[in-house]
Design a protein around this motif. Structure first.
Motif, PDB file in Angstrom:
ATOM      1  N   ALA A 102      -0.326  -0.718   4.142  1.00  0.00           N
ATOM      2  CA  ALA A 102      -0.640  -0.597   2.636  1.00  0.00           C
ATOM      3  C   ALA A 102      -1.064  -0.894   1.294  1.00  0.00           C
ATOM      4  N   PHE A 103      -1.644  -1.029   1.039  1.00  0.00           N
ATOM      5  CA  PHE A 103      -1.795  -1.737  -0.012  1.00  0.00           C
ATOM      6  C   PHE A 103      -1.415  -1.740  -0.957  1.00  0.00           C
ATOM      7  N   LEU A 104      -0.437  -3.421  -0.716  1.00  0.00           N
ATOM      8  CA  LEU A 104       0.439  -4.265  -1.158  1.00  0.00           C
ATOM      9  C   LEU A 104       0.450  -3.907  -3.213  1.00  0.00           C
ATOM     10  N   TYR A 164      -3.761   1.164   3.058  1.00  0.00           N
ATOM     11  CA  TYR A 164      -3.641   3.043   1.893  1.00  0.00           C
ATOM     12  C   TYR A 164      -3.426   3.019   0.728  1.00  0.00           C
ATOM     13  N   TYR A 165      -3.857   2.969  -0.927  1.00  0.00           N
ATOM     14  CA  TYR A 165      -3.778   3.322  -1.639  1.00  0.00           C
ATOM     15  C   TYR A 165      -2.916   5.023  -1.621  1.00  0.00           C
ATOM     16  N   PRO A 166      -2.491   5.349  -2.746  1.00  0.00           N
ATOM     17  CA  PRO A 166      -1.611   6.148  -2.856  1.00  0.00           C
ATOM     18  C   PRO A 166      -2.139   7.748  -2.948  1.00  0.00           C
ATOM     19  N   LEU A 167      -3.626   7.566  -3.138  1.00  0.00           N
ATOM     20  CA  LEU A 167      -4.955   8.680  -2.289  1.00  0.00           C
ATOM     21  C   LEU A 167      -4.803   8.841  -1.198  1.00  0.00           C
ATOM     22  N   GLN A 199       2.698  -0.613  -4.326  1.00  0.00           N
ATOM     23  CA  GLN A 199       3.687  -0.509  -3.101  1.00  0.00           C
ATOM     24  C   GLN A 199       4.634   0.289  -3.450  1.00  0.00           C
ATOM     25  N   GLU A 200       4.977   0.608  -4.675  1.00  0.00           N
ATOM     26  CA  GLU A 200       6.116   1.610  -5.193  1.00  0.00           C
ATOM     27  C   GLU A 200       5.674   2.955  -5.071  1.00  0.00           C
ATOM     28  N   GLU A 201       4.105   3.001  -4.832  1.00  0.00           N
ATOM     29  CA  GLU A 201       2.971   3.963  -4.843  1.00  0.00           C
ATOM     30  C   GLU A 201       3.095   4.606  -3.551  1.00  0.00           C
ATOM     31  N   ILE A 202       3.640   3.928  -2.683  1.00  0.00           N
ATOM     32  CA  ILE A 202       2.861   4.213  -1.634  1.00  0.00           C
ATOM     33  C   ILE A 202       4.225   4.261  -0.327  1.00  0.00           C
ATOM     34  N   PHE A 203       5.240   3.559  -0.755  1.00  0.00           N
ATOM     35  CA  PHE A 203       6.366   3.117   0.608  1.00  0.00           C
ATOM     36  C   PHE A 203       8.077   4.225   0.421  1.00  0.00           C
ATOM     37  N   PRO A 204       8.096   3.985  -0.908  1.00  0.00           N
ATOM     38  CA  PRO A 204       9.725   5.104  -0.427  1.00  0.00           C
ATOM     39  C   PRO A 204      10.072   6.264  -0.500  1.00  0.00           C
TER      40      PRO A 204
END
Length: 534
Positions: free
Chosen positions: A148-150, A117-120, A153-158
């Motif tokens: 998640a595409f590690l 998973y990328y942000p998009l 991660q800050e654009e994906i996780f929180p």
């Protein structure tokens, strides 16, 4: 009901020129679409097939009812982004028929970076879930993802609209009675494991499907245990021991058969027959290619477009002689009633007031709204500001924001500045939104942006006692024009999911008919308008 008579024909001198220019635009979109359809490329697809797995688009084809279409959402997402590493953002989403019932299908593409998973990717899946919620459509998750595409991660996780929103949506839609079904056809790792674990029912494929919060490597690092993927979280474990999955499938086709059986169980209808008899327009929609001027500075003939979109080329016009830079009227598309707003010039106070009143009337009658964008913005200038155009524009934006009838947006020309907001841009919740290949959208036109920024620069230099020559101004402005030209295209907007699709003009009626049919069966909402500043 007035007949929209066309005064343009394929024999007109400019028709062939316009059609040829439009063919070049369509070819550009076709190239972007080809890249999206190719997934992760030949080698990745061959490796995927070697594991006895169907390619993601083949899975969707096998799932859907034979001979039915698939309304894909966000096909061009990720185009030109992430250094080309995530075509279609690594996930395929759309609306298709399963056992006679419209469903939202979300299929990870493991040929693209293992389906990570990328942000998009997240934005695209959340967008698909929103379409399911609005139209009360069952969700089918064809899971094959490494999580998640590690590196990002800050654009994906929180955050609020990051990965966790997918799981929250599953839980909320399930609580609303909107069926959630997952088929685990490959990896399902870490937080992604909550997709099948939270669905109403889950199918898992023997030998390929796995579900675990921590994979074999993480387990070994954390506990010292050495274990293979299937022993840790395969189909046998989860259908016989853990109960995480409900149905054991021998292969992809078996899993898709089980999903179809789940969807086939009795439930509420999710589509509605048109209340009116569908009637083709009097004029061929394929003529639209020749009607869009090759020169984008020339006006687009609004009534000619309507004559090729509306059933019978008929529209009951509202306040035809007032606020004429905005055409409003009621008619039908594919047999479904619709209220149409299309720009025929810049928005003035009168046209904004007219739009607000028209939206009120459609909302009171429960008629869906279609916004056809071709707008440079609201009129500016001393007399217009003193006349309260900001207040009148706010009335239109208020009405668009608070109306609870289904809304649809198609950008047929330009869509700039506050005009894009007033015409129900993405931020205002259209059920579906698309752009034609010729369409453009940005905060303002490139020439205007370049001129504004050049004037600001000139004032800055003047305060320092420095000159700003015409040659320097032109050298300053050209890169701005070029950047705005690149950023305002339909493919640029689609790659970032600002719109759901780049739509061929000739396909617009069919696309809107499907959207209107889904909306006709969706739960109705009461409209309560806010305060209109008088």
């Amino acid at each position: 009901m007035a007949i929209l008579r066309s005064s343009l024909r394929a024999t007109d001198p400019d028709f062939a020129l316009n059609a040829a220019a439009y063919a070049a635009l369509r070819e550009q979109v076709s190239e972007a679409r080809h890249t999206a359809l190719a997934g992760g490329g030949r080698k990745a697809c061959e490796a995927h097939l070697s594991r006895n797995k169907l390619l993601p688009r083949h899975r969707i084809n096998a799932l859907l009812d034979p001979g039915t279409s698939f309304l894909e959402l966000g096909q061009l997402a990720g185009d030109g982004m992430y250094d080309g590493a995530a075509p279609s953002a690594g996930i395929i989403t759309g609306i298709g028929m399963v056992e006679g019932r419209p469903c939202v299908v979300m299929a990870n593409d493991a040929t693209v970076k293992g389906g990570t998973y990328y942000p998009l990717t997240i934005k695209k899946q959340i967008r698909a879930q929103a379409a399911a919620r609005e139209n009360a459509l069952p969700c089918i998750y064809l899971v094959d993802s490494g999580g998640a595409f590690l590196p990002l991660q800050e654009e994906i996780f929180p955050d609020e609209n990051h990965f966790g929103k997918i799981f929250r949506n599953i839980a909320e839609m399930s609580s609303m009675g909107i069926k959630q079904v997952a088929a685990v056809m490959g990896a399902c790792t870490a937080g992604g494991a909550y997709i099948p674990a939270m669905c109403d029912e889950t199918v898992i494929v023997q030998g390929n499907g796995t579900i675990y919060l921590g994979g074999p490597q993480l387990v070994q690092a954390a506990t010292g245990e050495v274990v293979d993927a299937q022993t840790l979280g395969g189909a046998d474990v989860h259908t016989r021991m853990s109960g995480v999955a409900d149905h054991f499938a021998h292969d992809d086709l078996h899993a898709l058969t089980i999903v179809r059986e789940i969807i086939a169980r009795p439930g509420p209808a999710a589509s509605a027959a048109p209340p009116l008899a569908p009637v083709a327009p009097l004029y061929d929609p394929s003529e639209l290619y020749g009607l869009i001027p090759a020169n984008p500075k020339q006006p687009i003939p609004a009534r000619e477009i309507l004559a090729r979109l509306m059933d019978g080329s008929e529209l009951s016009l509202y306040r035809e002689r007032y606020g004429t830079s905005l055409i409003c009227g009621t008619g039908a598309i594919g047999g479904y009633p619709v209220g149409v707003l299309i720009n025929d010039g810049v928005l003035f106070s009168e046209s904004a007031q007219k739009a607000a009143n028209f939206i009120e009337l459609c909302s009171q009658s429960g008629i869906p709204l279609l916004f056809l964008h071709n707008i440079s913005g609201f009129m500016v200038g001393v007399s217009y500001e003193q006349g309260g155009i900001a207040k009148d524009g706010a009335k239109m934006v208020n009405a668009v924001s608070t109306s609870r009838v289904p809304k649809f947006s198609v950008v047929v020309g330009g869509s700039y500045g506050a005009g894009a907001y007033a015409m129900c841009g993405r931020a205002f919740g259209p059920r579906l939104m698309a752009m034609w290949p010729n369409a453009r959208t940005s905060v303002m036109g490139g020439e205007q942006a370049a001129t504004v920024l050049a004037l600001v620069r000139e004032e800055q230099l003047a305060r320092k006692g420095q000159a700003f020559t015409a040659e320097e101004a032109e050298a300053f402005k050209q890169p701005i024009r070029d950047r705005y030209a690149d950023m305002s295209t339909a493919t640029h907007a689609a790659s970032r999911l600002w719109v759901d699709a780049v739509l061929d003009p000739a396909d617009t009626r069919a696309w809107l008919t499907l959207g209107l049919s889904l909306a006709a069966a969706s739960p109705k909402q009461d409209t309560r308008f806010g305060v209109f500043r008088m």
